[in-house]
Design a protein around this motif. Structure first.
Motif, PDB file in Angstrom:
ATOM      1  N   VAL A   1      26.144 -15.250  10.137  1.00  0.00           N
ATOM      2  CA  VAL A   1      25.703 -15.725   8.668  1.00  0.00           C
ATOM      3  C   VAL A   1      26.553 -14.874   7.598  1.00  0.00           C
ATOM      4  CG1 VAL A   1      23.891 -15.645   7.094  1.00  0.00           C
ATOM      5  CG2 VAL A   1      23.466 -16.080   9.570  1.00  0.00           C
ATOM      6  N   ASP A   2      26.940 -13.594   7.934  1.00  0.00           N
ATOM      7  CA  ASP A   2      27.872 -12.936   6.949  1.00  0.00           C
ATOM      8  C   ASP A   2      29.032 -13.558   7.070  1.00  0.00           C
ATOM      9  OD1 ASP A   2      25.584 -11.254   6.820  1.00  0.00           O
ATOM     10  OD2 ASP A   2      25.998  -9.687   8.130  1.00  0.00           O
ATOM     11  N   ILE A   3      29.605 -13.942   8.273  1.00  0.00           N
ATOM     12  CA  ILE A   3      31.167 -14.565   8.090  1.00  0.00           C
ATOM     13  C   ILE A   3      31.089 -15.774   7.455  1.00  0.00           C
ATOM     14  CG2 ILE A   3      32.624 -15.621   9.957  1.00  0.00           C
ATOM     15  CD1 ILE A   3      31.889 -13.290  11.986  1.00  0.00           C
ATOM     16  N   VAL A   4      30.131 -16.510   7.802  1.00  0.00           N
ATOM     17  CA  VAL A   4      30.000 -17.912   7.116  1.00  0.00           C
ATOM     18  C   VAL A   4      30.017 -17.729   5.536  1.00  0.00           C
ATOM     19  CG1 VAL A   4      28.964 -20.051   6.718  1.00  0.00           C
ATOM     20  CG2 VAL A   4      29.216 -18.989   9.044  1.00  0.00           C
ATOM     21  N   ILE A   5      28.906 -16.731   4.984  1.00  0.00           N
ATOM     22  CA  ILE A   5      28.814 -16.693   3.490  1.00  0.00           C
ATOM     23  C   ILE A   5      30.427 -16.085   3.133  1.00  0.00           C
ATOM     24  CG2 ILE A   5      27.743 -15.221   1.842  1.00  0.00           C
ATOM     25  CD1 ILE A   5      25.186 -15.234   3.579  1.00  0.00           C
ATOM     26  N   SER A   6      30.940 -14.967   3.487  1.00  0.00           N
ATOM     27  CA  SER A   6      31.952 -14.356   3.132  1.00  0.00           C
ATOM     28  C   SER A   6      33.273 -15.129   3.320  1.00  0.00           C
ATOM     29  CB  SER A   6      32.217 -13.073   3.712  1.00  0.00           C
ATOM     30  OG  SER A   6      32.609 -13.320   5.239  1.00  0.00           O
TER      31      SER A   6
ATOM     32  N   GLY B   1      39.009 -21.840   7.347  1.00  0.00           N
ATOM     33  CA  GLY B   1      38.878 -20.507   7.033  1.00  0.00           C
ATOM     34  C   GLY B   1      37.878 -19.846   8.007  1.00  0.00           C
ATOM     35  N   LEU B   2      36.984 -20.403   8.738  1.00  0.00           N
ATOM     36  CA  LEU B   2      36.263 -19.848   9.565  1.00  0.00           C
ATOM     37  C   LEU B   2      36.712 -19.548  11.176  1.00  0.00           C
ATOM     38  CD1 LEU B   2      32.782 -21.674   8.781  1.00  0.00           C
ATOM     39  CD2 LEU B   2      33.487 -19.446   7.832  1.00  0.00           C
ATOM     40  N   LYS B   3      37.801 -20.167  11.216  1.00  0.00           N
ATOM     41  CA  LYS B   3      38.283 -20.161  12.532  1.00  0.00           C
ATOM     42  C   LYS B   3      38.710 -18.803  13.188  1.00  0.00           C
ATOM     43  CE  LYS B   3      41.947 -22.043  15.627  1.00  0.00           C
ATOM     44  NZ  LYS B   3      42.856 -22.903  15.796  1.00  0.00           N
ATOM     45  N   GLN B   4      39.451 -18.237  12.373  1.00  0.00           N
ATOM     46  CA  GLN B   4      39.813 -16.740  13.042  1.00  0.00           C
ATOM     47  C   GLN B   4      38.816 -15.659  12.878  1.00  0.00           C
ATOM     48  OE1 GLN B   4      43.167 -15.177  10.652  1.00  0.00           O
ATOM     49  NE2 GLN B   4      43.502 -13.351  12.115  1.00  0.00           N
ATOM     50  N   PRO B   5      38.021 -15.483  11.571  1.00  0.00           N
ATOM     51  CA  PRO B   5      36.883 -14.615  11.802  1.00  0.00           C
ATOM     52  C   PRO B   5      35.841 -14.958  13.141  1.00  0.00           C
ATOM     53  CG  PRO B   5      37.154 -15.401   9.680  1.00  0.00           C
ATOM     54  CD  PRO B   5      38.143 -16.308  10.534  1.00  0.00           C
ATOM     55  N   LEU B   6      35.611 -16.056  13.364  1.00  0.00           N
ATOM     56  CA  LEU B   6      34.640 -16.520  14.476  1.00  0.00           C
ATOM     57  C   LEU B   6      35.299 -16.155  15.773  1.00  0.00           C
ATOM     58  CD1 LEU B   6      33.173 -19.663  13.372  1.00  0.00           C
ATOM     59  CD2 LEU B   6      32.106 -17.503  13.451  1.00  0.00           C
ATOM     60  N   GLU B   7      36.683 -16.165  15.995  1.00  0.00           N
ATOM     61  CA  GLU B   7      37.353 -16.064  17.113  1.00  0.00           C
ATOM     62  C   GLU B   7      37.226 -14.402  17.375  1.00  0.00           C
ATOM     63  OE1 GLU B   7      41.192 -17.636  16.562  1.00  0.00           O
ATOM     64  OE2 GLU B   7      40.630 -19.360  17.456  1.00  0.00           O
ATOM     65  N   VAL B   8      37.430 -13.677  16.244  1.00  0.00           N
ATOM     66  CA  VAL B   8      37.287 -12.126  16.267  1.00  0.00           C
ATOM     67  C   VAL B   8      35.840 -11.665  16.729  1.00  0.00           C
ATOM     68  CG1 VAL B   8      37.450 -10.216  14.915  1.00  0.00           C
ATOM     69  CG2 VAL B   8      39.160 -11.696  14.646  1.00  0.00           C
ATOM     70  N   LEU B   9      35.069 -12.571  16.293  1.00  0.00           N
ATOM     71  CA  LEU B   9      33.607 -12.169  16.415  1.00  0.00           C
ATOM     72  C   LEU B   9      33.183 -12.311  17.951  1.00  0.00           C
ATOM     73  CD1 LEU B   9      30.424 -11.747  15.433  1.00  0.00           C
ATOM     74  CD2 LEU B   9      30.189 -14.280  15.359  1.00  0.00           C
ATOM     75  N   ASN B  10      33.919 -13.419  18.433  1.00  0.00           N
ATOM     76  CA  ASN B  10      33.624 -13.806  19.737  1.00  0.00           C
ATOM     77  C   ASN B  10      34.336 -12.429  20.789  1.00  0.00           C
ATOM     78  OD1 ASN B  10      33.081 -15.800  22.004  1.00  0.00           O
ATOM     79  ND2 ASN B  10      35.283 -15.821  22.239  1.00  0.00           N
TER      80      ASN B  10
ATOM     81  N   PHE C   1      40.166 -24.396  19.980  1.00  0.00           N
ATOM     82  CA  PHE C   1      39.190 -23.959  19.123  1.00  0.00           C
ATOM     83  C   PHE C   1      37.868 -24.663  19.337  1.00  0.00           C
ATOM     84  CE2 PHE C   1      36.069 -23.189  15.831  1.00  0.00           C
ATOM     85  CZ  PHE C   1      35.778 -21.955  15.718  1.00  0.00           C
ATOM     86  N   LYS C   2      36.710 -23.921  19.700  1.00  0.00           N
ATOM     87  CA  LYS C   2      35.355 -24.559  20.159  1.00  0.00           C
ATOM     88  C   LYS C   2      34.232 -23.658  19.664  1.00  0.00           C
ATOM     89  CE  LYS C   2      32.806 -26.687  23.677  1.00  0.00           C
ATOM     90  NZ  LYS C   2      32.686 -27.035  25.200  1.00  0.00           N
ATOM     91  N   PHE C   3      33.238 -24.375  18.834  1.00  0.00           N
ATOM     92  CA  PHE C   3      32.323 -23.503  18.381  1.00  0.00           C
ATOM     93  C   PHE C   3      31.420 -23.279  19.399  1.00  0.00           C
ATOM     94  CE2 PHE C   3      28.132 -22.971  16.303  1.00  0.00           C
ATOM     95  CZ  PHE C   3      28.296 -22.239  15.412  1.00  0.00           C
ATOM     96  N   LEU C   4      30.801 -22.159  19.357  1.00  0.00           N
ATOM     97  CA  LEU C   4      29.966 -21.783  20.721  1.00  0.00           C
ATOM     98  C   LEU C   4      28.701 -21.447  20.032  1.00  0.00           C
ATOM     99  CD1 LEU C   4      32.226 -19.286  22.865  1.00  0.00           C
ATOM    100  CD2 LEU C   4      31.688 -21.878  23.174  1.00  0.00           C
ATOM    101  N   ASN C   5      27.545 -22.063  20.479  1.00  0.00           N
ATOM    102  CA  ASN C   5      26.324 -21.991  19.862  1.00  0.00           C
ATOM    103  C   ASN C   5      25.776 -20.559  20.016  1.00  0.00           C
ATOM    104  OD1 ASN C   5      26.216 -24.876  19.548  1.00  0.00           O
ATOM    105  ND2 ASN C   5      25.303 -25.102  21.438  1.00  0.00           N
TER     106      ASN C   5
END
Length: 261
Positions: A123-128, A148-157, A110-114
């Motif tokens: 922002v909504d994903i981070v808040i929820s 907890g942010l990993k899977q939602p961010l992968e779906v966003l990507n 997993f790698k955070f993408l700017n």
């Protein structure tokens, strides 16, 4: 190479041991040749010095590659081995491998993408999802929050940024088509602003993605030299990849599964 001939020399002072000191004028032609052709040494294992006399050791044998090689889907390394009584030069063995085959079985971490931060959904994903009800050290709690942010961010990507370069091209073509339709008549289409905003977001996302992957964030904000970026990415991947390991029996292995073992 016909313009330069056979140099039979080293590139720097540290490539010769003992004997007379190297003068700059002796190596200048070779250095200029390598620089003008944009050549680099292919990675190697084994002997550093490749030629020896009873009193002198030098690196006279080498394998050089150009930028076309660095941007290709091939990688490789050189193994320099002692030749015994056969020659005063070492044996040079070149091994070529496919980058695609090399990375085929590698799991991507997993790698955070700017580029994710450009959307309101981020922002909504981070808040929820920024919550953890367990207990533990502060470091453990922080780890669980990020987890907890990993899977939602992968779906966003996947939903908004997969194949980002292709998405950017489609959006850019759509915007240009709309502009060609509007400019002759001067009639503004209803969804023009939305299309323009989405195109700008995708183009900026592509720039952030490629710049982050190539680790060249210092380039000018508007520089979208995509081919240049991709060539650098391939070059860095080749430089960072492990393509050969010597096992405990002294045997050099190059297959990914054997190296992992």
């Amino acid at each position: 190479m016909d313009n330069y001939g056979d140099f039979n020399n080293v590139l720097s002072q540290d490539e010769k041991k003992r004997g007379l000191s190297i003068k700059n004028y002796e190596t200048q032609d070779f250095v200029d040749c390598v620089a003008s052709l944009d050549l680099l040494d292919l990675r190697f294992t084994g002997c550093f010095f490749t030629w020896m006399s009873p009193k002198v050791c030098s690196k006279l044998d080498r394998v050089l590659v150009n930028q076309r090689w660095n941007s290709s889907n091939l990688d490789g390394f050189v193994e320099f081995k002692a030749s015994g009584c056969v020659s005063d030069h070492v044996v040079c063995i070149v091994c070529i491998v496919s980058v695609l085959e090399q990375h085929k079985q590698k799991l991507k971490p997993f790698k955070f993408l700017n580029m994710w931060t450009l959307t309101n959904e981020f922002v909504d994903i981070v808040i929820s999802n920024w919550r953890f009800n367990g207990h533990g050290t502060l470091q453990y709690c922080l780890k669980q929050l990020f987890k907890g942010l990993k899977q939602p961010l992968e779906v966003l990507n996947i939903e908004l940024f997969s194949n980002i370069s292709a998405r950017a091209v489609v959006a850019k073509n759509k915007l240009e088509t709309m502009q060609e339709d509007m400019l002759p008549s001067g009639v503004m289409l209803d969804d023009y602003r939305e299309v323009k905003k989405n195109t700008e977001m995708l183009l900026e996302s592509e720039r952030l993605f490629i710049a982050q992957k190539a680790k060249l964030n210092y380039l000018k904000h508007g520089d979208k030299c995509t081919k240049f970026f991709h060539d650098l990415i391939k070059k860095k991947n080749k430089r960072n990849a492990i393509i050969a390991i010597q096992n405990q029996d002294g045997i050099t292995v190059t297959k990914p599964l054997e190296m992992a073992h």
